[in-house]
Design an enzyme around this catalytic site. Structure first.
Site, PDB file in Angstrom:
ATOM      1  CG  HIS A   1      77.972 134.141 139.606  1.00 36.22           C
ATOM      2  ND1 HIS A   1      78.641 133.319 140.468  1.00 36.22           N
ATOM      3  CD2 HIS A   1      78.195 133.652 138.363  1.00 36.22           C
ATOM      4  CE1 HIS A   1      79.225 132.351 139.779  1.00 36.22           C
ATOM      5  NE2 HIS A   1      78.983 132.527 138.497  1.00 36.22           N
TER       6      HIS A   1
ATOM      7  CG  ASP B   1      80.822 133.494 135.447  1.00 35.36           C
ATOM      8  OD1 ASP B   1      80.835 132.676 136.380  1.00 35.36           O
ATOM      9  OD2 ASP B   1      79.828 133.686 134.730  1.00 35.36           O
TER      10      ASP B   1
ATOM     11  CG  ASP C   1      77.324 129.299 137.238  1.00 36.47           C
ATOM     12  OD1 ASP C   1      76.663 128.378 136.745  1.00 36.47           O
ATOM     13  OD2 ASP C   1      77.975 130.107 136.561  1.00 36.47           O
TER      14      ASP C   1
ATOM     15  CG  HIS D   1      82.161 128.156 137.556  1.00 30.27           C
ATOM     16  ND1 HIS D   1      82.227 128.861 138.737  1.00 30.27           N
ATOM     17  CD2 HIS D   1      81.357 128.877 136.756  1.00 30.27           C
ATOM     18  CE1 HIS D   1      81.497 129.950 138.639  1.00 30.27           C
ATOM     19  NE2 HIS D   1      80.962 129.996 137.453  1.00 30.27           N
TER      20      HIS D   1
HETATM   21 ZN   LIG Z   1      79.469 131.330 136.776  1.00 27.07          ZN
END
Ligand SMILES: [Zn+2]
Length: 1058
Positions: A273, A275, A385, A590
């Site tokens: 993951h 970001d 997420d 997000h």
């Molecule tokens: Zn995230």
């Protein structure tokens, strides 16, 4: 041979094995300490490594820039050594590593052992080859699996070390603001021989220990694991590698004992993951992708069965342009099925705040990118997420070719544990998708037995679903899987007592779940995350930029489409619009639109909205608007160089401020048809010969002010609070008896940890009304077309507010234009309206529709929603009457009892200590209504508040008559979007998107005044429905909707006039 069996004590046996693999204890004689000479660089024996030697020459240079490789290697490298410090935060240190492998190591596996702070990337022959991070457990680069006699033993590598950790550079705590002074250190750089046999034994022993502990003393298999491990210790002499195969064989026998047919199957998929921006800037994410993915590719080469799922088209696009060599290798591994693009979206966006159209565009941009670059679209939506999931997502997924959804964040619920891990999710319109939450409640697994057992034990759908996802690899800041994780998972493929573990793709997982889905339960409506509810409000400027830019792109697309249809010369700005949409979508990541990012990211996001450069959405969008308006009315004779444009699909009669020469404005009442334009009204009609009652403004001797437009009557007390709001025709009062509305309230806002994210239930106990000073209310605009009153309010010693309360002729709502100078720490500002309405449910707008949430706290599920999100409006109605609260850039809201509350500003200090400090401007509006909110036109009013009429300069002369492109016969149906089709042979096709907004089955007519030759229904990706040809008769199309249904149409335009 081992001694005869003896009765064994559980704990001593277990700890004996633990000590044999311990990195802390007995390393002088245990397996972990099995090593060659002491490493002076590390100050301890190096686990797993034998002989070592320093690199031949080490040199480096520091730069504040993120340079391409070709540029970096030209720079002036100076001698460097292990122990050197470099930095500060966000800088980059490039190391040149010249090395020579000793001839004596022929036949051995040789690694470059590299330990430094920060995130490293190894370059070899001009291409990135592997990431190196201590936090991600990647501290060695395999130079050769087995050094051949004739292999070259000298080479030069470069290591690019970014001065930030996997999770940024928080000062003192992960989510604290970054420490700009932080320095980084190189603590190890040497060549060493790697003992893979020792490594494999350690993996086995740790797995056996995990099984013994995880299954526990009541389980026979646990003892078998423990005794196998004990026997391995008995036969294994760390100093004698020739004893290792015997120990290994014992382990193999244990792991080769298979389970039964009913075993649960775990689908282990590598994941990382990343970001897209969070505790580091966007630009660092580009490098994080390269570091993480090149490492994953290297693991794919060594482990052909390893499958890695990768989401977010934007990140792939970055790597494509910045690392073309790496990207073409990614495409190769994608062809082999090992690198699996998932998600279908441009970025992993927030699941609450983006508009319905923006969510569609996430998929449109994403799926088209995946199709173009990888030959197929994604079949799974992937959003592990995010901070909640809109009830419209199932329909949007369906329309974008996706029926499967993977996420896990709901496991963070603070109050209620979600009852499923595998279930059908039914959205607002009834669309169903299959949803899976990895039952291990993580997207960053390490492959341990504990996690594998948790995945089985924690599964809430035991007996219904016998397959689970297991996403392994360091995540959030990137990193991804390691070889050790893969070694563990491969060993656990089919062992009695444990679930089966298969390296698998999301597609395989979902196919298995689908094939056995009869017993699955269904969840209807939104998936509300009972945490992070502050993200609806934090960083108000980003939210405002988001709402405003969603509007600008809507308006640009509509006007450009109309210009395309009416002008043979007009070129639709497709490439520019794609660029601007992608910027907007990027900001909807997000951790960006949610405000949970560092200051640096918030500033970049604001630049994407408005940078006073031509590349940002606002200024570029406005340029495109003017160009489209000019093309739209070219050639039509008219009086003035100004065009009044209505971008909404209904006729509007509104007061607007028209620019006058010299920068002044004059008010005018204008009538503009649906999705069309009108000429500026001649000056005579500016006189007060009004069709409606003018606005009366009266100030009483006590200082209170009444505004009345014949529709509503607003009474403000001398401090600006609303003491009465009456629907004139019925005399019905909307404000609760004895209460006042427009009451500002301050709360203490100190969450448990996640500062920018969380507002906790207990903040409600600290409510303090902000009381104004009598006598501050004054009349602003004196009435006629518009009446207003304004006041100042000292919120605290540091913060103040000014507000103009505005009522226009003919307008069913009163607006509150608000300016706040906000300088607070851990305070939350809201505004409250106690309504004379009783209802157990309030209604909130969401993407393409609305939903109800309770106004009471009966159950834990009810009170966990003490702070919720909404888009442009919320409404509290009883039979026959209601009160709606509209806004132009807010998202946080709540209705408790009969009090409507809009969340205005927060003041968190981490990860951005400056979040929300400064000046803010926003508008909310209050609309009392009789009947239902649907019949009263609340939805249209909220659109009007958000999409002001435009006064656009037109090349003189502007048209003399009004013109409407589209209108819809039913107020239940909103024509949301008009744009050029993404792909059509002559680019002369439009896409229209409409949705049913009332929650009803409805038939309606769409009237068109454009030269259309063909109309076809299509999906959200604009793929025509083969059975979707519509009959066009008398310039209108008949459309049928079910509640909250979204429909898209392709309109093929007639060839342009010559
Ligand atoms: Zn995230």
């Amino acid at each position: 041979m081992a001694a005869a069996p003896a009765l064994k004590h559980w704990r001593t046996t277990l700890e004996r094995v633990e000590k044999f693999v311990s990195p802390l204890y007995f390393t002088d004689c245990n397996l972990r300490g099995r090593c060659g000479p002491w490493s002076p660089a590390a100050g301890r024996p190096q686990p797993l490594f034998g002989a070592s030697c320093p690199v031949a020459v080490l040199s480096s240079f520091l730069t504040p820039e993120r340079l391409p490789y070709q540029e970096a290697v030209q720079r002036d490298f100076r001698p460097a050594q292990v122990g050197d410090s470099f930095g500060p935060t966000w800088w980059t240190c490039w190391f040149r590593v010249e090395l020579t492998i000793p001839e004596a190591w022929v036949g051995q596996e040789v690694h470059l052992c590299w330990e430094s702070d920060g995130e490293g990337l190894v370059w070899r022959d001009g291409e990135p080859v592997q990431g190196l991070t201590k936090e991600g457990e990647k501290t060695s680069y395999v130079l050769t699996d087995r050094l051949g006699e004739r292999d070259p033993r000298s080479l030069t590598l470069y290591v690019e070390v970014a001065c930030n950790g996997l999770l940024g550079a928080g000062k003192g705590s992960m989510i604290a603001a970054p420490d700009p002074e932080k320095m980084f250190q190189l603590s190890r750089a040497e060549l060493a021989v790697f003992h893979r046999d020792v490594h494999m034994l350690l993996v086995d022993l740790e797995l056996l220990l995990g099984i013994a502990k995880g299954l526990g003393k009541d389980n026979q298999r646990s003892f078998q694991a423990l005794y196998t491990a004990n026997q391995m210790v008995n036969v294994c002499d760390p100093a004698q590698p020739e004893t290792f195969p015997v120990a290994q064989a014992l382990a193999s026998r244990f792991f080769g004992q298979h389970g039964g047919e009913s075993q649960h199957t775990i689908h282990a998929t590598g994941h990382c993951h990343i970001d897209t921006a969070w505790l580091w800037p966007f630009k660092e994410t580009v490098r994080k992708c390269a570091r993480s993915w090149v490492t994953a590719l290297q693991l794919m080469e060594r482990n052909p069965e390893f499958i890695f799922a990768c989401s977010q088209a934007q990140q792939l696009e970055w790597v494509k342009s910045r690392y073309p060599g790496l990207y073409s290798r990614i495409q190769e591994f994608a062809c082999r099925g090992q690198f699996v693009p998932v998600g279908g979206t441009w970025v992993e966006m927030d699941g609450n705040l983006p508009s319905g159209e923006a969510m569609v565009r996430q998929f449109l941009q994403g799926q088209n990118f995946f199709l173009q670059e990888f030959g197929k679209m994604c079949s799974e939506f992937w959003l592990p997420d995010t901070f909640g999931y809109s009830a419209q997502l199932p329909q949007i997924m369906h329309g974008c070719g996706i029926r499967r959804f993977l996420t896990q964040k709901l496991s963070w619920n603070l109050v209620n544990s979600f009852p499923h891990h595998t279930f059908f999710w039914e959205g607002l319109d009834g669309s169903r998708v299959l949803v899976h939450f990895p039952p291990g409640d993580s997207y960053g697994m390490q492959g341990s037995v504990e996690e594998v057992l948790k995945t089985v034990a924690n599964n809430r759908d035991k007996g219904r679903a016998n397959h689970s996802a297991f996403l392994f690899g360091f995540g959030d800041g990137g990193g991804g899987p390691t070889q050790t994780m893969l070694d563990r998972l491969k060993r656990l493929s089919n062992t009695d007592g444990l679930p089966r573990v298969q390296l698998s793709s999301p597609r395989q997982l979902f196919s298995a779940l689908e094939s056995d889905s009869e017993q699955l339960c269904t969840w209807v409506g939104e998936l509300f995350l009972e945490l992070h509810n502050g993200t609806y409000t934090t960083h108000a400027q980003i939210k405002k930029g988001n709402r405003e830019c969603e509007r600008i792109l809507h308006d640009v697309e509509l006007l450009s489409s109309l210009a395309l249809a009416r002008s043979a010369q007009f070129l639709y700005p497709a490439a520019q619009l794609q660029h601007l949409w992608r910027l907007l979508l990027l900001n909807q990541f997000h951790d960006v639109v949610t405000g949970s990012c560092i200051q640096m990211v918030a500033e970049e996001a604001m630049c994407h909205y408005e940078a006073s450069l031509s590349s940002d959405i606002r200024s570029h969008g406005n340029t495109l608007l003017s160009a489209a308006a000019a093309a739209l009315c070219a050639g039509e004779p008219g009086p003035e160089g100004l065009l009044i444009v209505n971008t909404l699909p209904w006729k509007r009669i509104e007061v607007m401020a028209l620019p006058k020469p010299g920068g002044a404005h004059s008010l005018a009442l204008v009538t503009v048809p649906s999705m069309g334009y009108a000429p500026v009204p001649p000056p005579t009609s500016l006189q007060p010969l009004l069709p409606q009652q003018p606005v009366f403004v009266v100030q009483e001797t006590d200082g209170s002010v009444t505004l009345d437009n014949g529709i509503i009557r607003v009474k403000l007390d001398p401090t600006g609070r609303l003491t009465s709001l009456v629907l004139v025709a019925s005399g019905r009062e909307a404000i609760a008896e004895g209460a006042v509305g427009n009451q500002f309230v301050l709360f203490d806002d100190v969450p448990l940890y996640w500062d920018a994210w969380d507002v906790m239930d207990y903040h409600l106990e600290t409510r303090k009304p902000v009381l104004g000073q009598a006598g501050t209310l004054a009349v602003g605009t004196e009435g006629g077309l518009r009446g207003s009153a304004w006041f100042l309010l000292q919120i605290s010693p540091n913060s103040r507010l000014s507000q103009e309360v505005v009522l226009d002729v003919g307008c069913p709502y009163v607006r509150f234009h608000t300016e706040v100078h906000w300088h607070e720490a851990h305070k939350f500002l809201k505004v409250e309206f106690p309504a004379r309405v009783r209802s157990s449910q309030a209604t909130y707008e969401i993407q393409f529709g609305h939903l109800q949430r309770p106004t009471h706290y009966n159950t834990s599920w009810d009170w966990a929603r003490f702070e919720v999100w909404a888009h442009r409006w919320m409404d509290l109605s009883e039979h026959g009457f209601g009160l709606a609260l509209l806004n132009d850039c807010k998202y946080g809201a709540s209705v408790r009892g009969s009090i409507l509350s809009l969340s205005l500003l927060r003041a968190p200090k981490a990860p951005d200590a400056t979040a929300d400090t400064g000046r803010h401007e926003f508008t909310y509006a209050l609309m009392p209504h009789k009947g239902s909110f649907q019949d009263a036109g609340v939805i249209q009013a909220a659109y009007s508040l958000n999409f002001p009429l435009l006064a656009l300069p037109a090349p003189s002369p502007a048209p003399a008559t009004s013109w409407s492109a589209f209108s819809v016969s039913s107020p239940a149906v909103v024509l949301e979007t008009v744009k050029q089709a993404e792909s059509s042979p002559q680019r002369r096709s439009l896409v229209l998107r409409l949705y049913e907004a009332h929650g009803s089955h409805v038939d309606c007519w769409l009237h068109l005044s454009l030269p259309v030759q063909e109309a076809i229904l299509c999906d959200l990706l604009e793929r025509p429905d083969p059975a979707g040809h519509l009959t066009l008769r008398d310039n209108r199309l008949k459309l049928t909707f079910s509640p909250f249904q979204v429909l898209s149409l392709l309109l093929v335009l007639q060839p342009p006039p010559h």
